[in-house]
Write a protein that holds these residues in place. Structure first.
Motif, short mmCIF file in Angstrom:
data_model
loop_
_atom_site.label_atom_id
_atom_site.label_comp_id
_atom_site.label_asym_id
_atom_site.label_seq_id
_atom_site.Cartn_x
_atom_site.Cartn_y
_atom_site.Cartn_z
N GLY A 51 0.79 -1.22 0.00
CA GLY A 51 0.00 0.00 0.00
C GLY A 51 0.82 1.27 0.00
N VAL A 52 0.21 2.33 0.51
CA VAL A 52 0.82 3.67 0.52
C VAL A 52 0.79 4.24 1.94
CG1 VAL A 52 0.24 4.17 -1.88
CG2 VAL A 52 -1.38 4.77 -0.08
N TRP A 53 1.67 5.20 2.19
CA TRP A 53 1.72 5.86 3.50
C TRP A 53 2.06 7.33 3.29
CZ3 TRP A 53 6.35 8.18 4.71
CH2 TRP A 53 7.47 7.73 4.02
N THR A 54 1.70 8.14 4.28
CA THR A 54 2.13 9.53 4.32
C THR A 54 2.47 9.88 5.77
OG1 THR A 54 1.59 11.80 3.70
CG2 THR A 54 -0.19 10.48 4.58
N ARG A 55 3.43 10.76 5.93
CA ARG A 55 3.86 11.15 7.29
C ARG A 55 3.96 12.66 7.35
NH1 ARG A 55 9.31 8.78 8.14
NH2 ARG A 55 8.14 6.83 8.22
N VAL A 56 3.33 13.24 8.36
CA VAL A 56 3.41 14.67 8.61
C VAL A 56 4.07 14.85 9.97
CG1 VAL A 56 2.11 16.82 8.86
CG2 VAL A 56 1.29 15.06 7.27
N GLY A 57 5.24 15.49 9.98
CA GLY A 57 6.00 15.60 11.22
C GLY A 57 6.48 17.00 11.51
N VAL A 58 6.63 17.28 12.78
CA VAL A 58 7.19 18.55 13.23
C VAL A 58 7.91 18.31 14.56
CG1 VAL A 58 5.06 19.30 14.36
CG2 VAL A 58 6.71 21.02 13.58
N VAL A 59 9.10 18.90 14.69
CA VAL A 59 9.98 18.78 15.87
C VAL A 59 10.04 17.35 16.43
CG1 VAL A 59 9.88 21.20 16.52
CG2 VAL A 59 8.17 19.66 17.47
N GLY A 60 10.20 16.38 15.55
CA GLY A 60 10.39 15.00 15.97
C GLY A 60 9.14 14.17 16.13
N TRP A 61 7.98 14.80 16.28
CA TRP A 61 6.71 14.08 16.41
C TRP A 61 6.05 13.98 15.04
CZ3 TRP A 61 5.52 11.69 20.84
CH2 TRP A 61 6.19 12.10 21.99
N PHE A 62 5.28 12.92 14.82
CA PHE A 62 4.62 12.77 13.53
C PHE A 62 3.30 12.03 13.67
CE2 PHE A 62 7.29 8.98 13.95
CZ PHE A 62 6.43 7.95 13.60
N ILE A 63 2.46 12.24 12.65
CA ILE A 63 1.25 11.44 12.46
C ILE A 63 1.40 10.75 11.11
CG2 ILE A 63 -0.05 13.39 11.52
CD1 ILE A 63 -2.57 12.06 12.85
N GLN A 64 1.06 9.47 11.05
CA GLN A 64 1.30 8.70 9.84
C GLN A 64 0.08 7.86 9.48
OE1 GLN A 64 5.20 6.96 9.35
NE2 GLN A 64 4.36 5.13 8.40
N PRO A 65 -0.80 8.37 8.63
CA PRO A 65 -1.88 7.54 8.10
C PRO A 65 -1.36 6.67 6.96
CG PRO A 65 -2.19 9.83 7.44
CD PRO A 65 -0.94 9.78 8.26
N GLU A 66 -1.89 5.46 6.86
CA GLU A 66 -1.51 4.52 5.80
C GLU A 66 -2.78 3.88 5.24
OE1 GLU A 66 2.71 3.09 7.80
OE2 GLU A 66 1.04 1.68 7.72
N LEU A 67 -2.66 3.34 4.05
CA LEU A 67 -3.73 2.55 3.46
C LEU A 67 -3.07 1.41 2.71
CD1 LEU A 67 -6.75 2.14 2.82
CD2 LEU A 67 -6.38 3.53 0.76
N TYR A 68 -3.39 0.18 3.12
CA TYR A 68 -2.82 -0.95 2.40
C TYR A 68 -3.81 -2.10 2.29
CZ TYR A 68 -1.26 -2.14 7.20
OH TYR A 68 -1.18 -2.37 8.55
N PHE A 69 -3.59 -2.88 1.24
CA PHE A 69 -4.35 -4.11 1.02
C PHE A 69 -3.59 -5.23 1.72
CE2 PHE A 69 -5.35 -7.97 -1.32
CZ PHE A 69 -6.74 -7.92 -1.33
N SER A 70 -4.30 -6.05 2.49
CA SER A 70 -3.63 -7.12 3.23
C SER A 70 -4.36 -8.44 3.06
CB SER A 70 -3.53 -6.77 4.72
OG SER A 70 -4.81 -6.79 5.31
N SER A 71 -3.62 -9.51 3.23
CA SER A 71 -4.16 -10.86 3.23
C SER A 71 -3.71 -11.52 4.53
CB SER A 71 -3.62 -11.65 2.03
OG SER A 71 -4.07 -12.99 2.09
N LYS A 72 -4.69 -11.91 5.37
CA LYS A 72 -4.40 -12.52 6.67
C LYS A 72 -4.86 -13.98 6.62
CE LYS A 72 -5.09 -8.01 8.70
NZ LYS A 72 -6.01 -7.10 9.37
N ASN A 73 -3.95 -14.89 6.94
CA ASN A 73 -4.20 -16.32 6.79
C ASN A 73 -3.89 -17.07 8.07
OD1 ASN A 73 -4.52 -15.83 3.92
ND2 ASN A 73 -2.30 -15.72 3.83
N ALA A 74 -4.68 -18.10 8.36
CA ALA A 74 -4.40 -18.96 9.51
C ALA A 74 -5.21 -20.25 9.37
CB ALA A 74 -4.73 -18.25 10.82
#
Length: 194
Positions: A51-74
């Motif tokens: 998938g994709v990610w974006t990060r917005v940061g200032v003075v060392g702190w950040f917020i990072q929203p992501e969107l990805y397609f996943s396959s979970k198996n068990a």
């Protein structure tokens, strides 16, 4: 004296007060872990995420929203009957992470945490006979909480995370405390940054 003070003030690094924005792509593998109760056993299997990610940061702190397609198996097993259920859940995951970045000279470490909203787009399960108590009643939406960290080396990043399931899964006609938990490792590439 005043020249020395002025030189010292100029030499001090100034903190980055304007937000820095980065955008990138990522891909990796996940391992689903299902903690079970007395009657059931589970075996984790490897899945994937991309998938994709974006990060917005200032003075060392950040917020990072992501969107990805996943396959979970068990694989889920009823110890009383031996009935098995190999399942795969494909879907979209939306983590919204908050974290702290530290380091310098192109090498940075990160720690982060935050909620993950999951939307199942496909749920494939095996059916042994007309009734299989190992079948899972999986909701089309889920909520998890992610903990993890990573390393940034120039444009490349490596992430290692643990995802704790907050939604309970039901087995057959029985309620259960079983939840989706995942370990994932991913490689990311930063395409753009300000």
């Amino acid at each position: 004296m005043s020249l020395g003070v002025a030189t010292l003030v100029q030499a001090q690094p100034t903190p980055q007060l304007l937000p820095q924005i980065s955008v990138g792509i990522k891909g990796g593998a996940n391992l689903t872990a299902l903690p079970t109760q007395d009657r059931f056993d589970a075996e984790g299997r490897t899945g994937y995420l991309v998938g994709v990610w974006t990060r917005v940061g200032v003075v060392g702190w950040f917020i990072q929203p992501e969107l990805y397609f996943s396959s979970k198996n068990a694989k889920f097993i009823d110890k009383n009957t031996g009935a098995e259920n190999k399942f795969r859940v494909n879907g979209l995951d939306l983590p919204i992470l908050v974290g702290r970045r530290f380091g310098d000279n192109g090498l940075y470490g990160r720690i982060n945490t935050g909620p993950v909203l999951s939307f199942a787009t496909r749920n494939k399960q095996t059916q042994d006979g007309p009734y299989n108590p190992a079948m899972l009643k999986i909701k089309s939406q889920g909520l998890q909480w992610q903990f993890g960290g990573g390393i940034d080396i120039s444009r490349l990043s490596i992430d290692l995370r643990y995802e704790l399931g907050l939604n309970k899964i039901k087995n057959g006609n029985e309620s259960s405390n079983t939840r989706f938990n995942n370990f994932n490792v991913a490689l990311a590439y930063r395409i753009f940054s300000t």
